[in-house]
Design a protein around this motif. Sequence first.
Motif, PDB file in Angstrom:
ATOM      1  N   ASN A  39     -42.438 -30.134 -16.550  1.00 26.64           N
ATOM      2  CA  ASN A  39     -41.066 -29.784 -16.912  1.00 26.64           C
ATOM      3  C   ASN A  39     -40.735 -28.532 -16.116  1.00 26.64           C
ATOM      4  O   ASN A  39     -41.572 -27.633 -15.964  1.00 26.64           O
ATOM      5  CB  ASN A  39     -40.944 -29.473 -18.413  1.00 26.64           C
ATOM      6  CG  ASN A  39     -41.192 -30.689 -19.290  1.00 26.64           C
ATOM      7  OD1 ASN A  39     -40.826 -31.811 -18.943  1.00 26.64           O
ATOM      8  ND2 ASN A  39     -41.827 -30.477 -20.434  1.00 26.64           N
ATOM      9  N   ILE A  73     -33.781 -37.025 -23.288  1.00 20.29           N
ATOM     10  CA  ILE A  73     -32.970 -35.929 -22.737  1.00 20.29           C
ATOM     11  C   ILE A  73     -33.627 -35.461 -21.449  1.00 20.29           C
ATOM     12  O   ILE A  73     -34.696 -34.852 -21.460  1.00 20.29           O
ATOM     13  CB  ILE A  73     -32.849 -34.767 -23.740  1.00 20.29           C
ATOM     14  CG1 ILE A  73     -32.161 -35.266 -25.001  1.00 20.29           C
ATOM     15  CG2 ILE A  73     -32.049 -33.622 -23.119  1.00 20.29           C
ATOM     16  CD1 ILE A  73     -32.024 -34.214 -26.073  1.00 20.29           C
ATOM     17  N   THR A  74     -32.967 -35.765 -20.342  1.00 24.00           N
ATOM     18  CA  THR A  74     -33.590 -35.474 -19.052  1.00 24.00           C
ATOM     19  C   THR A  74     -33.321 -34.060 -18.574  1.00 24.00           C
ATOM     20  O   THR A  74     -34.062 -33.525 -17.759  1.00 24.00           O
ATOM     21  CB  THR A  74     -33.075 -36.448 -17.996  1.00 24.00           C
ATOM     22  OG1 THR A  74     -31.650 -36.353 -17.961  1.00 24.00           O
ATOM     23  CG2 THR A  74     -33.452 -37.865 -18.337  1.00 24.00           C
ATOM     24  N   LEU A  75     -32.262 -33.461 -19.058  1.00 25.57           N
ATOM     25  CA  LEU A  75     -31.897 -32.132 -18.578  1.00 25.57           C
ATOM     26  C   LEU A  75     -31.048 -31.467 -19.641  1.00 25.57           C
ATOM     27  O   LEU A  75     -30.236 -32.131 -20.291  1.00 25.57           O
ATOM     28  CB  LEU A  75     -31.086 -32.302 -17.283  1.00 25.57           C
ATOM     29  CG  LEU A  75     -30.541 -31.091 -16.528  1.00 25.57           C
ATOM     30  CD1 LEU A  75     -30.319 -31.504 -15.083  1.00 25.57           C
ATOM     31  CD2 LEU A  75     -29.208 -30.644 -17.094  1.00 25.57           C
ATOM     32  N   HIS A  76     -31.228 -30.165 -19.813  1.00 28.63           N
ATOM     33  CA  HIS A  76     -30.282 -29.452 -20.659  1.00 28.63           C
ATOM     34  C   HIS A  76     -30.045 -28.079 -20.056  1.00 28.63           C
ATOM     35  O   HIS A  76     -30.900 -27.526 -19.347  1.00 28.63           O
ATOM     36  CB  HIS A  76     -30.764 -29.390 -22.117  1.00 28.63           C
ATOM     37  CG  HIS A  76     -31.994 -28.568 -22.335  1.00 28.63           C
ATOM     38  ND1 HIS A  76     -33.261 -29.092 -22.316  1.00 28.63           N
ATOM     39  CD2 HIS A  76     -32.134 -27.246 -22.615  1.00 28.63           C
ATOM     40  CE1 HIS A  76     -34.142 -28.142 -22.559  1.00 28.63           C
ATOM     41  NE2 HIS A  76     -33.487 -27.010 -22.748  1.00 28.63           N
ATOM     42  N   SER A 117     -40.543 -35.912 -16.438  1.00 28.28           N
ATOM     43  CA  SER A 117     -40.601 -37.347 -16.167  1.00 28.28           C
ATOM     44  C   SER A 117     -39.403 -37.850 -15.393  1.00 28.28           C
ATOM     45  O   SER A 117     -39.406 -38.980 -14.918  1.00 28.28           O
ATOM     46  CB  SER A 117     -40.696 -38.116 -17.485  1.00 28.28           C
ATOM     47  OG  SER A 117     -39.558 -37.867 -18.272  1.00 28.28           O
ATOM     48  N   VAL A 118     -38.367 -37.057 -15.277  1.00 29.42           N
ATOM     49  CA  VAL A 118     -37.168 -37.550 -14.603  1.00 29.42           C
ATOM     50  C   VAL A 118     -37.081 -37.029 -13.171  1.00 29.42           C
ATOM     51  O   VAL A 118     -36.154 -37.365 -12.443  1.00 29.42           O
ATOM     52  CB  VAL A 118     -35.912 -37.153 -15.422  1.00 29.42           C
ATOM     53  CG1 VAL A 118     -35.535 -35.701 -15.170  1.00 29.42           C
ATOM     54  CG2 VAL A 118     -34.740 -38.056 -15.120  1.00 29.42           C
ATOM     55  N   ILE A 142     -35.380 -29.065 -16.827  1.00 30.81           N
ATOM     56  CA  ILE A 142     -35.443 -30.445 -16.352  1.00 30.81           C
ATOM     57  C   ILE A 142     -36.727 -31.084 -16.850  1.00 30.81           C
ATOM     58  O   ILE A 142     -37.823 -30.551 -16.644  1.00 30.81           O
ATOM     59  CB  ILE A 142     -35.410 -30.493 -14.808  1.00 30.81           C
ATOM     60  CG1 ILE A 142     -34.148 -29.811 -14.284  1.00 30.81           C
ATOM     61  CG2 ILE A 142     -35.476 -31.942 -14.311  1.00 30.81           C
ATOM     62  CD1 ILE A 142     -34.171 -29.576 -12.792  1.00 30.81           C
ATOM     63  N   ARG A 143     -36.578 -32.234 -17.488  1.00 30.29           N
ATOM     64  CA  ARG A 143     -37.733 -32.954 -17.991  1.00 30.29           C
ATOM     65  C   ARG A 143     -38.581 -33.462 -16.820  1.00 30.29           C
ATOM     66  O   ARG A 143     -38.049 -34.062 -15.887  1.00 30.29           O
ATOM     67  CB  ARG A 143     -37.235 -34.124 -18.837  1.00 30.29           C
ATOM     68  CG  ARG A 143     -38.272 -34.769 -19.642  1.00 30.29           C
ATOM     69  CD  ARG A 143     -37.697 -35.905 -20.466  1.00 30.29           C
ATOM     70  NE  ARG A 143     -38.774 -36.723 -20.957  1.00 30.29           N
ATOM     71  CZ  ARG A 143     -39.552 -36.400 -21.990  1.00 30.29           C
ATOM     72  NH1 ARG A 143     -39.291 -35.320 -22.674  1.00 30.29           N
ATOM     73  NH2 ARG A 143     -40.548 -37.175 -22.355  1.00 30.29           N
ATOM     74  N   ASN A 200     -31.857 -39.841 -11.179  1.00 33.33           N
ATOM     75  CA  ASN A 200     -30.475 -40.316 -11.165  1.00 33.33           C
ATOM     76  C   ASN A 200     -29.737 -39.801  -9.936  1.00 33.33           C
ATOM     77  O   ASN A 200     -28.504 -39.772  -9.910  1.00 33.33           O
ATOM     78  CB  ASN A 200     -29.740 -39.892 -12.450  1.00 33.33           C
ATOM     79  CG  ASN A 200     -29.638 -38.384 -12.585  1.00 33.33           C
ATOM     80  OD1 ASN A 200     -30.037 -37.640 -11.705  1.00 33.33           O
ATOM     81  ND2 ASN A 200     -29.096 -37.915 -13.702  1.00 33.33           N
ATOM     82  N   GLU A 253     -43.944 -37.811 -21.796  1.00 32.68           N
ATOM     83  CA  GLU A 253     -43.982 -39.261 -21.653  1.00 32.68           C
ATOM     84  C   GLU A 253     -45.288 -39.791 -22.201  1.00 32.68           C
ATOM     85  O   GLU A 253     -46.344 -39.285 -21.865  1.00 32.68           O
ATOM     86  CB  GLU A 253     -43.883 -39.662 -20.184  1.00 32.68           C
ATOM     87  CG  GLU A 253     -42.546 -39.335 -19.562  1.00 32.68           C
ATOM     88  CD  GLU A 253     -41.407 -40.048 -20.249  1.00 32.68           C
ATOM     89  OE1 GLU A 253     -41.367 -41.284 -20.174  1.00 32.68           O
ATOM     90  OE2 GLU A 253     -40.558 -39.370 -20.854  1.00 32.68           O
TER      91      GLU A 253
END
Lengths: 256, 93
Positions: free
Chosen positions: B37, A75-78, B65-66, B62-63, B21, A148
Amino acid sequence: MAFGLREFSLRAGDGSPSLDSSNGEELMHVQPSVAVALGNRSVESPGTLYITSRKLIWLSDVDVAKGYAVDFLSITLHAVSRDPQTYSSPCIYTQIEVVEDEEDEDVTESTGVLDLSKIREMRLVPSDSTQLNTLFDVFCECAEPNPEPVEGDTILLLSFNSVFASLTIYMFVLLYVFSEEEEDNGHNWVFSADQMVIGGGGEEDGEWPISQSPTSVIGHSNGDESIAQPMLELQISDERFDDAEEMVHESETRDH
Amino acid sequence: MLFFSYFKDLVGQEVTVELKNDLEIRGTLHSVDQYLNIKLENTHVVDQDKFPHMLSVRNCFIRGSVVRYVQLPPDGVDVDLLHDAARREARGG
């Protein structure tokens, strides 16, 4: 550990999802009456949202075979989404990391079967929208302990938090720094004094120069001379490095 | 830990986070953790066509790692200081 959204239908006797408690997975929050919308698909309900320490699970209340799960790692964003013009109901909006596949934009039309691993967005719509902030906070709390898993970070952690000899710490940090720059040489690194001894004497690599110096073996890392130089600079005669004596002994007995 | 400390000092400032992305989100930095984060408030999506669903989002998590980039306010950065600190951190000192 799976990547992306997937089906999930393992249930315990009481209807709740089976968790991997051997791996430390715990149930953190249960939210009944939650509908789920995957990608651009229409919403599915009724269901129950289970938030564990590792993943999100949505289980249908009416179809015991239907359920979805996604690891927090994916889950990259919520976020909380409240604009009625964007979506009819307030919901938790999430983005899911997918393995990039350029040709694939239509998750259903290509084969007619839904490919869950390509779902990039998921909305969770609780019937009780006052719970949205609570859900958002629970998502945050569960995301944080799922960072990670990266090897490099482990080395760095060791170097800062351990009580190793200061030279060892210095070397570990340097190893970490150089492993970032030398893409292919990560596997050649030694991580303990013992390895340095073994790596020094037993190789059949004919390029290893003979040397009486106890420092040179460590300085030569399987033929990659560019790494050797900084390694040599690290050498100080520290009596905690027993291999100094062993090195001398091995050099004397080597046949070349 | 350098950037964790650095971002903690930036809390309250406006930043733009670019994700891997390609999504870019502008917002006020609310908080950051050791994994970088990021929580943003008062978010606005820079390119709204790609992720139209983000239009209604005002706060997000926002995580780390992304994240591909974090665009910082120019007057919020002392480049020389950051440069020196990063070099020291890489040396382990």
